[in-house]
Design a protein around this motif. Structure first.
Motif, mmCIF file in Angstrom:
data_model
loop_
_atom_site.group_PDB
_atom_site.id
_atom_site.type_symbol
_atom_site.label_atom_id
_atom_site.label_comp_id
_atom_site.label_asym_id
_atom_site.label_seq_id
_atom_site.Cartn_x
_atom_site.Cartn_y
_atom_site.Cartn_z
ATOM 1 N N ARG A 17 28.028 38.711 37.094
ATOM 2 C CA ARG A 17 27.082 39.808 37.266
ATOM 3 C C ARG A 17 27.643 40.863 38.202
ATOM 4 N NH1 ARG A 17 21.612 38.708 35.881
ATOM 5 N NH2 ARG A 17 21.370 36.584 35.170
ATOM 6 N N MET A 18 26.916 41.919 38.272
ATOM 7 C CA MET A 18 27.239 42.985 39.200
ATOM 8 C C MET A 18 26.259 42.900 40.361
ATOM 9 S SD MET A 18 27.063 47.067 38.664
ATOM 10 C CE MET A 18 25.312 47.153 38.900
ATOM 11 N N ILE A 19 26.772 43.035 41.576
ATOM 12 C CA ILE A 19 25.888 43.145 42.725
ATOM 13 C C ILE A 19 26.239 44.411 43.485
ATOM 14 C CG2 ILE A 19 25.496 40.664 42.927
ATOM 15 C CD1 ILE A 19 27.300 40.669 45.370
ATOM 16 N N ILE B 46 38.910 42.330 51.769
ATOM 17 C CA ILE B 46 38.138 41.082 51.760
ATOM 18 C C ILE B 46 37.434 40.903 50.417
ATOM 19 C CG2 ILE B 46 36.089 39.945 52.745
ATOM 20 C CD1 ILE B 46 37.099 40.876 55.477
ATOM 21 N N VAL B 47 36.871 41.989 49.898
ATOM 22 C CA VAL B 47 36.202 41.944 48.599
ATOM 23 C C VAL B 47 37.206 41.569 47.501
ATOM 24 C CG1 VAL B 47 35.007 43.360 46.871
ATOM 25 C CG2 VAL B 47 34.341 43.508 49.277
ATOM 26 N N ALA B 48 38.384 42.183 47.537
ATOM 27 C CA ALA B 48 39.417 41.898 46.528
ATOM 28 C C ALA B 48 39.922 40.461 46.644
ATOM 29 C CB ALA B 48 40.578 42.878 46.673
ATOM 30 N N ASN B 49 40.126 39.980 47.875
ATOM 31 C CA ASN B 49 40.600 38.609 48.078
ATOM 32 C C ASN B 49 39.582 37.570 47.607
ATOM 33 O OD1 ASN B 49 43.092 39.329 49.109
ATOM 34 N ND2 ASN B 49 42.351 39.406 51.220
ATOM 35 N N ALA B 50 38.326 37.965 47.539
ATOM 36 C CA ALA B 50 37.277 37.068 47.034
ATOM 37 C C ALA B 50 37.244 37.055 45.507
ATOM 38 C CB ALA B 50 35.921 37.482 47.590
ATOM 39 N N GLY B 51 38.082 37.879 44.878
ATOM 40 C CA GLY B 51 38.153 37.919 43.423
ATOM 41 C C GLY B 51 37.184 38.892 42.778
ATOM 42 N N CYS B 52 36.579 39.756 43.576
ATOM 43 C CA CYS B 52 35.623 40.720 43.049
ATOM 44 C C CYS B 52 36.343 41.990 42.602
ATOM 45 C CB CYS B 52 34.595 41.098 44.109
ATOM 46 S SG CYS B 52 33.620 39.704 44.691
ATOM 47 N N VAL C 299 28.141 52.682 53.553
ATOM 48 C CA VAL C 299 28.943 52.504 52.352
ATOM 49 C C VAL C 299 28.133 51.640 51.395
ATOM 50 C CG1 VAL C 299 31.049 51.470 51.389
ATOM 51 C CG2 VAL C 299 31.141 52.704 53.568
ATOM 52 N N THR C 300 28.105 52.035 50.142
ATOM 53 C CA THR C 300 27.488 51.233 49.098
ATOM 54 C C THR C 300 28.576 50.861 48.105
ATOM 55 O OG1 THR C 300 25.432 52.479 49.365
ATOM 56 C CG2 THR C 300 25.638 51.143 47.391
ATOM 57 N N LEU C 301 28.710 49.557 47.844
ATOM 58 C CA LEU C 301 29.716 49.039 46.910
ATOM 59 C C LEU C 301 29.020 48.312 45.776
ATOM 60 C CD1 LEU C 301 32.466 47.053 48.876
ATOM 61 C CD2 LEU C 301 32.725 49.212 47.703
ATOM 62 N N SER C 302 29.367 48.649 44.561
ATOM 63 C CA SER C 302 28.940 47.848 43.410
ATOM 64 C C SER C 302 30.162 47.070 42.963
ATOM 65 C CB SER C 302 28.433 48.737 42.284
ATOM 66 O OG SER C 302 27.249 49.387 42.685
ATOM 67 N N ILE C 303 30.002 45.750 42.851
ATOM 68 C CA ILE C 303 31.133 44.893 42.510
ATOM 69 C C ILE C 303 30.787 43.963 41.357
ATOM 70 C CG2 ILE C 303 32.195 44.977 44.802
ATOM 71 C CD1 ILE C 303 30.913 42.302 45.452
ATOM 72 N N ASN C 304 31.802 43.649 40.568
ATOM 73 C CA ASN C 304 31.671 42.663 39.506
ATOM 74 C C ASN C 304 32.081 41.331 40.112
ATOM 75 O OD1 ASN C 304 32.302 40.865 37.378
ATOM 76 N ND2 ASN C 304 32.644 42.564 35.988
ATOM 77 N N THR C 305 31.205 40.342 40.038
ATOM 78 C CA THR C 305 31.450 39.043 40.664
ATOM 79 C C THR C 305 31.844 37.960 39.657
ATOM 80 O OG1 THR C 305 29.115 38.461 40.515
ATOM 81 C CG2 THR C 305 29.851 39.532 42.557
ATOM 82 N N SER C 306 32.118 38.336 38.422
ATOM 83 C CA SER C 306 32.376 37.320 37.396
ATOM 84 C C SER C 306 33.616 36.476 37.675
ATOM 85 C CB SER C 306 32.460 37.961 36.012
ATOM 86 O OG SER C 306 33.521 38.879 35.954
#
Length: 150
Positions: A70-72, A91-97, A114-121
Motif C-alpha cells: 500500500r501507499m502511506i 532511512i526510508v530507502a533502506n527500509a525498502g520503501c 515535509v509530507t512523504l507518500s511512500i509505497n510500502t509493498s
C-alpha cells in the motif's frame, strides 16, 4: 440482490482490544509463521475457542499487515538543518520503501514540514520500526501517519 457492506476501519491500540481479538491475532501469527500445523492446534495453544477465532479472523489485523502493498503518507515536523531531508530519505530507502511524492514547506523560524507518500509493498521492516527509526533522528520533532490506502 446483495447489499454492499459499508466497512469502516479503525486503528486501535492493542491494549484496549478484547482478549479474544488479541488471541485471534496470536493464532494468525502462529499459523503465518508455521509454528503450528492447524487452526485447532493454534487455538488450543493460545486458549481460544474455534468459534471466537472464526468470528474475528477476517475482522482484526495487525497494522503492518494493512500497510503492506500500500501507499502511506507520512508527515514530518523537522528542524531546518543541512542534510536533514537526505538523511530522512536514506532511512526510508533502506527500509525498502519507494518514495512517490515529497512536499516540503519553506522553513520558518528554523522549522519545516515535509509530507512523504511512500509505497510500502517492498518494505523490509514493520511500519512501527520505520517510525521509530525516523523519530530517533535528532532533527525530527514529530512524525505522523496521515493516511494509509491502496
Amino acid at each position: 440482490m446483495v447489499a454492499e457492506l459499508d466497512e469502516k476501519f479503525f486503528l486501535v491500540r492493542s491494549d484496549v482490544l478484547p482478549e479474544s481479538m488479541q488471541k485471534t491475532l496470536e493464532v494468525k501469527e502462529l499459523l503465518e509463521r508455521g509454528k503450528v500445523t492447524s487452526i485447532n492446534e493454534a487455538v488450543q495453544k493460545v486458549d481460544l475457542s474455534r468459534s471466537a477465532f472464526y468470528k474475528y479472523r477476517d475482522a482484526v489485523f495487525p497494522f503492518q499487515a494493512m500497510v503492506k502493498e500500500r501507499m502511506i503518507t507520512l508527515f514530518f515536523h523537522l528542524e531546518d538543518r543541512a542534510g536533514t531531508l537526505s538523511k530522512l530519505l536514506a532511512i526510508v530507502a533502506n527500509a525498502g520503501c519507494n518514495v512517490l511524492t515529497i512536499h516540503q514547506t519553506i522553513p520558518l523560524q528554523g522549522k519545516a514540514n515535509v509530507t512523504l507518500s511512500i509505497n510500502t509493498s517492498l518494505m523490509n521492516i514493520d511500519i512501527e520500526e520505520l517510525i521509530q527509526r525516523l523519530n530517533k533522528l535528532d532533527f525530527v520533532i514529530r512524525v505522523e501517519i496521515l493516511s494509509s490506502g491502496a
